[in-house]
Every structure is written in C-alpha cells, then in structure tokens.
Design an enzyme around this catalytic site. Structure first.
Site, mmCIF file in Angstrom:
data_model
loop_
_atom_site.group_PDB
_atom_site.id
_atom_site.type_symbol
_atom_site.label_atom_id
_atom_site.label_comp_id
_atom_site.label_asym_id
_atom_site.label_seq_id
_atom_site.Cartn_x
_atom_site.Cartn_y
_atom_site.Cartn_z
ATOM 1 N N GLU A 76 0.935 -1.202 -0.103
ATOM 2 C CA GLU A 76 -0.021 0.180 0.059
ATOM 3 C C GLU A 76 0.767 1.213 0.125
ATOM 4 O O GLU A 76 0.681 2.268 -0.643
ATOM 5 C CB GLU A 76 -0.935 -0.028 1.221
ATOM 6 C CG GLU A 76 -1.954 -1.170 1.147
ATOM 7 C CD GLU A 76 -3.043 -0.847 2.393
ATOM 8 O OE1 GLU A 76 -3.874 -1.681 2.463
ATOM 9 O OE2 GLU A 76 -2.640 -0.029 3.283
ATOM 10 N N LEU A 77 1.823 1.278 0.730
ATOM 11 C CA LEU A 77 2.759 2.538 0.733
ATOM 12 C C LEU A 77 3.474 2.855 -0.485
ATOM 13 O O LEU A 77 3.717 3.747 -0.722
ATOM 14 C CB LEU A 77 3.963 2.152 1.978
ATOM 15 C CG LEU A 77 4.468 3.379 2.352
ATOM 16 C CD1 LEU A 77 3.875 4.234 3.167
ATOM 17 C CD2 LEU A 77 5.896 3.102 3.270
#
Length: 1178
Positions: A87-88
């Site tokens: 996600e990052l």
C-alpha cells in the site's frame, strides 16, 4: 479504552483520506479515534475493515487512487505485513504524480528506527524481506524513504493521543483546502539540455515547458537576498540534469535589470578546455562592461583602469557548470574589483569545487510527482497535456518513477517515446531496468569519466553490491583507506559531493538511473568485473578465463537448478576478488536452503584481497589453510559445518563483523583472538560451543555479542570487555552461573538460562538499561544491589517460578519504567515509594512520587499466587499507564490507583472482593482514556462494582467540566467490565436483548449533551475460549430523515484468548460530538427542531467469538455553564440529578485530602514508634 469509533453524515463520494496501518489493536484504538474525529468534521476516511485481507489488492489501490490524503501510521507491527508496504508503494506512486498528499504518523515507534530500519521495526522488516524478491525490496525501501521524510507527527508513550488526533485533523483539513486550489500548475522548469539542437521545436500553441520552477526560484532568491547591501556568493548545486542552468538563467533574466554590470558565462568547464586563462578573463570582463561606453577594448585596458570601471557599479555574475576551483580563481582572481552589493552565482555538480568559496549553497531539488508527470507528458504526447489513455497512464507513471524528478531524464524519455506504440513503451521500460538509453549514458559518462580510478571502483562497488547499505558499514568495505574511513581521504565523500551517491538516513543511496548505469559498467569485460548473474558466475567459476579481472561475486544459489561441483583451484587466479557471497534469496529460513556449491577435492582459497565473505552453509570444517584474512572486514558463515574458523591464529587487523550463527559444530573460537577491531560477534545457535576463551579480553572494540541458543555454554570467562554494550545469552540452558564480563553493558538478556543467582558485582553495571531474566526457572533470589542500578529502565522477571522474595529497594530507581514480576512466587509487592512525613504537605511533590518510582510506566504482577493486596502507595505512581494483575488468584483487594492509569487488567483474580472508593483520583483538567478489566472476578462485591461505575461516572463529569471550559467535546473516556447479569439501575434506558429503540423529546441533545454511556450484558458459553469483542452500532434519525451513525467497541479485543466463566457487564463512555457537531450547522435555521435526532436505534453484537447479548442500556451525561447534569446515578435512582461544579471539585479535593491525611497519619505513627524505641534503648 473505547475504540473503532466511526460515524458518517452526508459523506462525499470519494474517500478523501486513506489510512495505511497495521494491527487490530491500532485499528480498535488510535485509528478508530482518528477516523471518528475525521468523520466528525465531514471528512470521509477509508479503513480496510477486512482483517483477513483476502480481497484483491487492486481494490485497495483504487481506494488510494480515489483519496486526496494518505495517513501512513508507522507502528512496531507495521513491517509484519507486506500488504502495508505494498500500500505504501502505491501511496508513494500517487504522491510522485502529485495526486496525493501523504502525512506520516510515528505511533509509539522511534522515527530513527523507521527511517533507518532499526530496532523492532527494522528487525521485522528484514525478516519480512526474506520472503520477497529484490525488486519489491527496493520499492519498499524507496517508499519508506520518501514517506518518512515528509512532515508528520510523532506520538510517544507519554503523548496525549486526544491532542494529537485534533492536530492531525486540523492538518488534514488544511491540506484538503490547499489541494482544491493547487490544481493550477506552477510555471515549469526547463531542461538543462535545451538548445542542443536535438529537441523538436514546440508547437506555437504549446504551453511553456517549465514545470515547478516558481518555488525553486523563490527559494534561490531568498538565499541571494537582493535587499542585502553586502556582497553575496551563492553556489547552486545538484546532480547532472536537475535544472541548475535553467534555474539560474531564469533568475538572471529576472534580475539583470537591476545591475549595470552583468555576465552569464555558460559551461565554464568546457570554456576552460578551449581558452587560456587570460582569454577567459577577457571574455568575462567584456561581458561585464558591455553596457559601458569604453574608449578602448577591454584587452587593451590597464588593470587599474579596468578595476576603476568595475568598482563603479554592482555586478551580477553567473559562472555556469564549474568543475574545478582553478576555473573560479582564474576568472575572479583577487576579488578586489567587485563592488559591495554584488551577487555572484556558481553552478556545479560537485560541491567540493565551491567549498570555502561561497557564503551559502542552494541544492536544486527534484521535481515533484505532479510536475514530473506533466513535464514528461509534455514531451511524450506532442507538447500538449492530454490525459494519457488506456495503459499509457500506467506506463507513464513507471517512466516518471524511473526518472525520480530529474528534468533531463524526463525530457529524453518523453522525446524518445513520443508517437511510439504501447509495445515500444513496454520494451523500453524493460531495457531501462538493465541499462539507460544512450543519450542518458552520454550525460552520465561525462561525470563518470571525471572520476579518479579509486572513485570509479567505489562507485561501481556500491552500484553493483551495496546500494542502500549502512553508511559506516559500506565505507569500511569499499574505501581504499587501510584503517578507519577518514573524511579527508574518502572516495565516498567525493562521490557524494558529485551527487553520484547520497547518504540518506544513514544509508547509502543512489538514483535509479545511476544504479543501472553503474551495474552495466560494473559487469562489463573491460577492467574489473562485478558478477551477480548466475549464468555469468557459473561460467567464470568453471572456465576460469579472466579470473584475475573478477572483483566481486554475488551468487544466489536459489537460481541454480542443480549442484555445482567445482575444481580445487577455482579461486586460485582470482587475485583481485574483494567481495564473495553465496546466498539463497527465496528461503524463509536460511537453514532450509541448500548449499549447491561443492568442492569434491577441497578448495584452495588464497584470496588476499577479500574484504567481504558470505557463504551460506559453508561445507568445510574450517577455512582453508592458505586463506589470508589480512583485508577481511566482514565474515559471514551462517549454518556452516565449521568446527573452528581457521587453524591457529591469523592476522585480522580489519575484521569488524563476524556471523557464525547456527554453526552447530563450532566449538573453538581461538582463531578470532587477533581480531582487535572486532565490533559484532554473532554466535546464535552454536549448540556445541561450551565456553569462550579467556583471551577474548583483548577484543577491546567488541560492542555486541549474541549467544542466543548456545545450549552447551557452561561458563563465562573472567574478563572486562570495555566496549561491550549488548550481551545476549537467551536460552543458554546450561549456563548456571553468570559472570559480569563488561562494566559498560547497556542491554543484558539472561532469559531462559539456568542461573541460580546473580553475582553481587552486578552493581558495577551503572549503564545497564535493560535486564531480562524471563523464565529463569532456577533463579531463587536477586541481590539488593540491583536497586542501585540508576540507569535501569526495564527489569523483567516474568516466569521466574522459584523466585519468592524481591528484596531490591527499587524506590530510588528513578529511571525504571517497566517492571514485570508475573509468574513469580513473590509474596509481597516491592516497596515502590519512600515517604518523608515532614514533606507530605507538599502535594505537588507527593503527586510526582519524589524519592520513588516517578518514572514507572508498566507494572506486571500477573500469575502471582502469593499477593493478597496492593500496597497503599501505588496510587503515587503518577506516570503508571499499565497495571497487569491477571490470574493473581489470592488477591482480595485493590487499593487507590494512580491518576494516569490507562489499563488495569485483573482478569481471573478469583478472590478479588473489594476495590478502593474512590477507585482513583480523577484529574480535573486532563483527559485520560482508560480500560478497567475485571472479567472472571466472580467474588467481586456489589459495593466494589458500584465504586467502579461511580469512578467512571465521576471521570465523565470532570471531563464534561473540562470540555465546557476549553470549548471542546470529550473523546472516548473509559470502558470497564465485571461479572454481572443485569444492567445497572442508573441506566434510564434499558431493555432485554441486543437492540434498544428510543424516542427523545425535540431538544434532548442541544442543551449541553456531553457523553453517551452504553452498557451490554453478555452471556458466554461454558468452557469456550475466544477473542471476542463487544461492538455497538448507534443510529440517530430526525424528522427530515438525516441519519447519524457511529460505532464503538465496549470490550474484548485482547491479544490472547480468554475463557469467560459467567455473564458479564460491559460499560463504555463515548463522545456525543458527532451529534453536537451535526447540529451546529442547523442552529440558525428557523426549523432547527426538524434537524434534531429524535429516534435512536442501538444494537450490540459479539464479534470474533461466541456470546449472546441478553440485556443492554443507555444513559446520557449533560454539561451546562454552572453545573453538570447526569441522567441517572450509580445509586439506582433514575431522576435527572444536578451536580454543581463546586460540588464536583470539592469531592475531588476531599478525596485527595483524605489520601494525603492517610499518609500523614502513617508518618505520625512511625515517629511515635521511633521515639519510644529510642527512649527505651537509652
């Protein structure tokens, strides 16, 4: 503590805020409060509620694409999940494209640990890395690097989470307001290669292709400070192609009108190759004086006349692309001809050129994501700015990510791809992963060719093998200096000054473009070769042709399809081999990997130059006799077959790091006794090692020694390792006697050893911070001298089942924060505080616990079968946050608790009957969210239950008073649970079952409503262990059908599973702010009553476990200017009761005064007894 509070009112269609975090506890705690606060202000936040995360990752990615802001919440558990890191990476991609703003939040984790991948955060990251490929690792690290360098928030153990939630919400609101006005593009930045004749002319109607320059121009102008009357010399620096020339050209154009004498000399580096010193100076002087009416040529003027003309007016001078100090000196010579107030600018890609010659420097930053995307699109899509269609937008993002904000790279790539089909784009992207396109290579080659040979070697070593490595570690491996790296003679420093590498967060980083450029050069046949491709390596090892040109080999044995048998003389000709690594990238546990390198006839190993040797499952009993480790710096032989490192003693002046972990046959360490520079020694899992040689005392630089799981280790030698800071002896199950081997130890792990007692000379460890004795089953006593360890912060005695006494006078251990005594047989709680009756009147000092453990944050006494009551002075542990009393089966009473306590867990205290009344002294002007757990306390008396609920209600009253005075609304305050089968009678609204439906009068909530009190009675099945949570969903409707929803958790959600023996009551206080905030906008309406919610539906559920809601209830708490009104009270009456502010404060003061008088009385008794004793002794 109430958690997971969420609500929604007219939510926008997009998810404005995406929350990236890890962990159920965080979700149910801090994140839920933050989400609730965001939605209170009409901000829609997205949280992935699916704990199993079984959905397609692309769904979450689409949520990130839809968001305007991402909150990256880093905690100690964050790097347990590749999902969070993926996600990052997506967040970072959106940030680069200017579509998203990211705000990092460091939640109870050191920012340095996150940025440098250290501590628990780093350990879990590197553990997770073992499961992924190298490409994903690079993306994770880059995302962490980018996001953690953004401005954000840091919450420590002592931070007020409520205050930080409000700060974060304010920041989000500010960013969202800016995002909507930030769609206007700044005037862009031109690329440095403009005018070379290779770039197509822009169409007449095209936009100016300068992106993001206004911000940089403003920053540079601030450095130059044109209002200042002094002369200023500024250096403009940055990597090749970053836009230095473009920026200074624009500044020159803007400001040249303010100077009669001005000159811009382009590419001074090339000028110096074409002209003599005299010619260059004449060019500069002619340019400076071209506006002056001169009677003769500059070349014919005398120095005196020339100086007079120049001193008559201020000058603006730009010397572009300076590559040597001599060029500056040749042009400016003595600067006595420069008039005060002049401005001089140098641009260079080498900071060392201008060191000592400028007043300040300005480093040109990379383009932002949005500017990069627009700049690339300008060239890639025919000098217009359309939105790329189909897969071109994703491909564009990948090219922009590769360029990392470098305008020259973006321009060359855009021009190269313009008008090409999608297949050409994908093929080009694949090529870039291996090698830059030729135009970029030509630009980089100029910088590379300007390096000395040593600098070239180090650059290629870092690119091929050590990118993102620890700065100090890499320096020690690659630099030419024979001893410690010295800044004055440092190839790394030279490369950093030329922007070919950069040191970020203690790591050695390199632009992707330079990385691929360096890897391609490093593997070429000309000069020394660096090999990492398994096919090329196998060829080099088998054929041995060109062996003397091999500088490094990194072989991933996972890539080998079968065993590789090699000849004895394979390495004989590799005279220049410096770095050798045989490893496996795909095994979660290195011990599971196979060593596919085999030497049937043995091996000759005369590698005099080798500095780095990593050989997983080294197959021999010792390193070969002909191996000369004189240059060896790092030796890694994990899971090897060695019995000793090498035969006899060898000279190892540079050896700093040794890892022989899980070498189960290792029994002799004498070969390392000459390693005077050794700093870290890892012997974990060396199960045959029985002792350390006493000669190890000569290892004066040894800082870290790990012997975890050395199950045969019996004794430690008498020695003092003066540099030792960390000693790990965890699970050395044969070690019966501990010997202090360093006076300077800071971290000592003795957990799982067989020691019976600690030595009395432990008092010497005055720097000791952590002492872990967990599960030392044979430990019978601890010495009193531990109380004199003034630096100790963490003392762990959990599971020391034969420990019956604790004579340590810990009242003076001012730094102690964690004391864990669970699972012991200690009969009495340690004396925590000391009192001086003559000073009891100083209430502020008493509150801070002076002369006592004022710093203690966590106290664990669980599973103690001897303690029957808590000592009375525990209430003075002013900073205590967590008190763990689980399974104290003989505990019968709990005394007054500390005011800042957040968690009291008394689960399974079978004989507990009473608690103090009041249970704690609530703090008037500070909100402390709390959780008081009394599950399976089946003998708890009704008076005690009343005391618990009365305390909760008083906290609520005081918080309402605080909220009124500060003009704020209260946050979640407290949850509690205890055995019971009925909703307390002071709940006005209650019913059978799990649903409660209510109707209220029109103005029920606009007259100071402060808090909602919720209650559920839960029936649990017998003999079933589960991790349940009690959730509540509330829905309020008004006449115009506007719906307000929120949810919260009343209890459960524990880390470990628990069996609940009987029916239990769960009570929680939650803020009513979502209702009052909703009403604020309708207060001016003439039909205000229509907007007031008059119908409520409340439903309780048991999640993640078995249980049935049998009863539930609701009570309301109000605030008014001069009094607090509580609907119902703890004594069973159901009428609304007014509590004056004075009464509330008086109750607080009276309770506190009674506590103080109690201690004064103890003091009086003590002095009376003391006086009589002295009288009779006389």
């Amino acid at each position: 503590m109430l958690a997971s509070a969420t609500f929604s009112v007219e939510l926008p269609p997009q998810h404005q805020v995406f929350m990236n975090f890890r962990g159920k506890q965080l979700r149910k705690g801090f994140v839920s409060h933050l989400e609730k606060a965001l939605k209170r202000d009409g901000i829609n936040a997205f949280i992935d509620e699916d704990e199993t995360r079984g959905n397609d990752l692309s769904i979450l990615f689409s949520r990130i694409d839809e968001s305007r802001i991402a909150l990256a919440i880093f905690s100690s558990m964050y790097t347990e999940s590749n999902w969070c890191l993926d996600e990052l990476v997506k967040i970072k991609e959106c940030v680069d494209l200017g579509k998203l703003v990211v705000i990092p939040i460091f939640y109870k984790v050191e920012t340095d640990d996150v940025k440098n991948l250290k501590g628990v955060f780093g350990d879990k990251f590197w553990e997770l890395v073992k499961t992924c490929n190298g490409e994903k690792l690079d993306k994770w690290k880059e995302a962490l690097k980018v996001v953690t360098n953004k401005m954000g928030f840091t919450l420590g153990e002592m931070s007020n989470e409520g205050e930080y939630v409000e700060k974060i919400v304010r920041q989000v609101i500010e960013v969202l307001s800016n995002v909507s006005t930030d769609l206007k593009r700044e005037v862009p930045i031109d690329d440095p290669s403009a005018g070379e004749g290779e770039t197509p002319e822009a169409a007449p109607d095209s936009l100016p292709h300068l992106f993001g320059i206004n911000t940089r121009l403003q920053q540079l102008e601030e450095k130059l400070d044109f209002e200042c009357k002094s002369t200023l010399i500024i250096g403009v620096v940055g990597m090749p192609g970053i836009g230095k020339t473009t920026l200074t050209s624009m500044l020159y154009e803007n400001w040249q009108g303010g100077f009669l004498s001005r000159a811009f000399l382009h590419d001074v580096s090339q000028m110096s190759k074409r002209y003599t010193k005299r010619q260059m100076r004449n060019i500069l002087m002619t340019e400076l004086l071209k506006e002056v009416d001169l009677k003769q040529k500059v070349a014919d003027m005398s120095p005196k006349s020339l100086k007079a003309h120049l001193l008559s007016m201020k000058s603006l001078i730009v010397l572009d692309n300076v590559s040597d100090k001599k060029q500056i000196k040749d042009l400016l010579e003595e600067d006595d001809w420069i008039k005060i107030g002049s401005r001089i600018i140098f641009t260079t890609s080498d900071i060392s050129v201008i060191e000592g010659m400028v007043d300040d420097t300005y480093e040109v930053q990379r383009l932002t994501g949005r500017d990069s995307f627009d700049y690339f699109s300008h060239f890639a899509f025919n000098f217009k700015l359309p939105t790329p269609e189909g897969n071109f937008i994703n491909l564009s993002r990948l090219f922009v990510d590769y360029a990392k904000g470098n305008p020259l790279v973006l321009k060359i790539l855009g021009v190269e791809l313009s008008g090409k089909k999608e297949k050409y784009w994908t093929d080009k992207l694949r090529e870039l992963a291996e090698s830059p396109i030729k135009k970029l290579q030509d630009v980089l080659r100029i910088s590379y060719d300007g390096l000395g040979q040593l600098q070239k070697d180090v650059f290629l070593d870092v690119a091929c093998f050590f990118r993102s490595g620890d700065d100090y570690y890499v320096r020690c491996l690659v630099e030419s200096c024979d001893t410690e790296p010295i800044d004055g003679v440092s190839e790394i420093k030279d490369l950093a000054s030329k922007f070919l590498i950069n040191i970020s967060g203690g790591r050695m980083e390199m632009h992707d473009l330079l990385y691929t450029f360096g890897k391609e050069l490093g593997s070429q046949s000309q000069g020394l070769r660096r090999l990492w491709n398994h096919i090329l390596i196998v060829g080099a090892l088998k054929k041995r042709a060109g062996a003397d040109s091999v500088r490094g080999i990194f072989l991933d044995m996972f890539e080998l399809k079968k065993e590789l048998p090699l000849e004895k003389c394979t390495f004989t000709e590799m005279r220049n081999l410096r770095y050798l690594k045989f490893y496996s990238s795909r095994c979660h546990q290195e011990g599971e990997a196979d060593c596919k390198i085999n030497f049937p006839e043995g091996v000759e190993f005369s590698l005099d130059e080798v500095r780095y040797l990593y050989w997983l499952k080294f197959p021999l009993e010792k390193l070969p006799k002909d191996f000369n480790p004189k240059n060896l710096t790092d030796l890694n032989l994990p899971y090897s077959e060695i019995e000793e490192v090498w035969e006899g003693l060898k000279d190892t002046p540079k050896l700093k790091w040794v890892d022989l972990s899980h070498s189960s046959k290792l029994c002799n360490l004498t070969g390392l006794l000459n390693a005077k520079s050794l700093q870290r020694l890892n012997l974990e899992g060396c199960t045959s090692l029985e002792e350390l040689p006493s000669e190890m005392k000569s290892l004066e630089n040894l800082v870290f020694l790990n012997m975890r799981g050395c199950t045969s280790l019996r004794v430690l030698p008498h020695m003092n390792l003066i540099s030792m800071k960390t000693l790990i002896l965890t699970n050395c199950s044969s070690l019966e006697e501990f010997q202090v081997i360093s006076d300077n130890i800071e971290t000592l792990y003795l957990d799982g050893t067989a020691i019976v007692q600690l030595p009395p000379n432990m008092v010497k460890l005055q720097r000791l911070i952590v002492l872990n004795l967990k599960d030392c089953k044979m430990l019978r006593a601890v010495p009193q001298c531990l109380g004199r360890l003034k630096a100790l912060q963490e003392l762990v005695l959990s599971g020391c089942s034969t420990l019956k006494t604790f004579p340590v006078p810990i009242e003076n251990m001012k730094c102690l924060q964690i004391l864990l005594l669970d699972g012991t047989e200690i009969k009495e709680i340690p004396k925590i505080l000391q009192y001086n009756s003559s000073k009891v009147e100083d209430l502020r000092e008493l509150r801070r616990g002076v002369k006592g453990l004022s710093s203690l944050r966590r106290l664990c006494l669980s599973r103690n079968g001897m303690i029957s009551n808590l000592q009375i002075d525990i209430s003075q542990l002013y900073h205590l946050k967590w008190l763990d009393l689980k399974y104290c089966k003989n505990l019968t009473s709990i005394s007054l608790l500390p005011p800042n306590l957040e968690i009291l867990d008394a689960h399974g205290c079978e004989k507990l009957k009473t608690v103090a009344s009041p249970m704690a002294l609530p703090k008037l002007m500070e909100q402390v969210r709390s959780k008081f757990i009394f599950t399976n306390c089946n003998k708890l008396e009704q008076v005690a239950k009343n005391s618990i609920t009365l305390y909760a209600q008083r906290k609520c009253q005081l918080d309402a008073l605080r909220c009124y005075k500060e003009g704020t609304v209260s946050e979640a305050l407290l949850i509690t649970c205890f055995p019971g089968s009925e909703v307390p009678s002071w709940f006005n609204h209650q019913t059978f079952g799990s649903k409660l439906k209510l109707k209220f009068p029109p103005h029920w909530c606009d007259n100071g409503l402060s808090t909602l009190v919720l209650c559920a009675v839960v029936k649990f099945p017998r003999d079933e262990i589960n991790r349940f949570s009690i959730d509540c969903t509330c829905e309020f409707k008004n006449e115009v059908e506007t719906c307000i929803r929120f949810s919260c958790t009343l209890g459960g959600g524990w880390i470990e599973s628990r069996k609940i023996d009987s029916d239990h009551v769960f009570i929680g206080y939650t803020s009513s702010s979502h209702i009052t905030k909703h009403l604020e906008g309708s207060l001016k309406s003439q039909e205000h009553h229509k907007y007031v919610p008059t119908e409520a539906s409340i439903e309780f559920t048991v999640r993640h476990g078995a249980g049935e809601i049998v009863n539930c209830g609701l009570s309301l708490v109000y605030e008014e200017p001069n009094h607090v009104v509580v609907e119902g009270n703890c004594n069973g009456t159901s009428s609304r009761r007014e509590v004056s502010v004075g009464e509330s404060i008086l109750s607080f003061a009276a309770g506190y005064l009674s506590n103080v008088l109690r201690f004064m009385w103890l003091g009086v008794v003590f002095f009376m007894v003391y006086g009589f004793a002295r009288f009779f002794v006389r």
